[in-house]
Design an enzyme around this catalytic site. Structure first.
Site, PDB file in Angstrom:
ATOM      1  N   ARG A 161       0.838  -1.183   0.000  1.00  0.00           N
ATOM      2  CA  ARG A 161       0.000   0.000   0.000  1.00  0.00           C
ATOM      3  C   ARG A 161       0.883   1.246   0.000  1.00  0.00           C
ATOM      4  NH1 ARG A 161      -3.165  -2.749  -1.675  1.00  0.00           N
ATOM      5  NH2 ARG A 161      -5.338  -3.138  -1.090  1.00  0.00           N
ATOM      6  N   HIS A 215      -0.807   0.017 -10.074  1.00  0.00           N
ATOM      7  CA  HIS A 215      -1.505  -0.820  -9.093  1.00  0.00           C
ATOM      8  C   HIS A 215      -2.117  -2.057  -9.759  1.00  0.00           C
ATOM      9  CE1 HIS A 215      -3.652  -0.621  -4.944  1.00  0.00           C
ATOM     10  NE2 HIS A 215      -3.433  -1.874  -5.314  1.00  0.00           N
TER      11      HIS A 215
END
Length: 326
Positions: A241, A289
């Site tokens: 993250r 991502h």
């Protein structure tokens, strides 16, 4: 259908079909609906925003739902997150406390993440950026390869995905260590735990792979102090993250040479703004991502199994602790 399914909202009349609401701006319902139907033919799948009667919705399969969007379903029994990170859901204070949240931990997702991590580590270890630059200059530039066992890889986060990646790297002959909040054990992997062991873990790591969840404890954990603890010229991969990294400290470490290279798949702000300085750094590879996504063909089986568990009064697998954030 099981007895529990047949008894759903039982009133002596025809059995109600179980209803699952699919809610994601990033995943294709045209791929998920057939996979879910194959796994559970009786299941009715509705796609946001076509929700029908809110009281009929039993389950929600979601990714980053808008805060408050799930509170309108009074009979919601289970929320399944379309991925490993639940930070978006955990931040929604409007969700009923008694509705369990389960994350995905399917084999297809794990294989995809492991492949991306192995690819990134090998790219850094084999110095492919050096050879890419030499090719652009039409220059035959030889660098003798190093054995895998001469490279120390450290994986931060030994959950379902992190442990699979660490084992794969160890299987390739790398000297692998792992770090986690609590003590873990894995054959062939030296395991470190807690803040007190973090400096030693970082000091022995040539390529750092961050696979940490977004929690209050991990926010900004990888900052100036952490990067300074790595060996000079270490390389960095982040597939966890973006909030776990102090991006200004990362930029400074790359500019100073403390970090030689980085592969970054996640960021504090996504999409990464066009004016962000990381875009202009030649020693950084940026991906949007995509290191790992849920694979409908395999993940649908886990989703359905957890929905059935809830109907039968059982605890779903991979239930998350909202307080801890994973």
């Amino acid at each position: 259908m099981s007895e529990a399914e047949l008894a759903m909202h039982g009133d002596g009349g025809p059995a109600k079909r179980p209803v699952l609401l699919f809610m994601s701006d990033y995943d294709d319902p045209a791929e998920w609906a057939p996979a879910l139907a194959e796994a559970w033919p009786e299941l009715e799948v509705r796609v946001w925003p076509e929700i029908g009667e809110p009281a009929e919705v039993d389950f929600a399969l979601v990714w980053k739902p808008a805060p408050g969007s799930l509170r309108q379903f009074p009979n919601l029994r289970l929320i399944v997150n379309l991925g490993a990170g639940i930070d978006a859901i955990a931040a929604d204070e409007t969700l009923p406390a008694d509705v369990p949240i389960a994350r995905l931990a399917d084999s297809g997702q794990s294989e995809m993440m492991t492949g991306f991590v192995v690819l990134s580590v090998l790219r850094h270890h084999r110095e492919l950026r050096f050879f890419e630059a030499a090719q652009r200059e039409r220059r035959w530039a030889y660098r003798h390869p190093r054995e895998h066992r001469d490279c120390r890889v450290g994986v931060m986060g030994l959950g379902y995905l992190g442990l699979a990646a660490a084992r794969a790297l160890a299987g390739l002959g790398f000297e692998v260590a792992g770090w986690s909040r609590g003590r873990k054990a894995a054959d062939g992997i030296e395991c470190f735990a807690g803040q007190e062991e973090l400096p030693a873990f970082l000091a022995r790591t040539d390529i750092l792979v961050a696979m940490l969840p977004a929690t209050a404890e991990t926010r900004g954990l990888l900052g100036r102090e952490a990067f300074a603890a790595l060996p000079e010229g270490a390389k960095f991969v982040n597939v966890g993250r973006g909030s776990t990294v102090d991006e200004q400290a990362l930029i400074e470490a790359l500019e100073s040479g403390r970090l030689a290279e980085a592969t970054l798949d996640v960021f504090e702000t996504e999409p990464l703004p066009a004016e962000h300085p990381l875009w202009a750094m030649e020693q950084v590879l940026i991906t949007p991502h995509l290191a790992s996504v849920a694979v409908p063909r395999t993940a649908a089986l886990q989703v359905v199994a957890n929905c059935r568990r809830v109907l039968d009064g059982e605890t779903p697998e991979y239930t998350v602790d909202r307080g801890r954030g994973y």
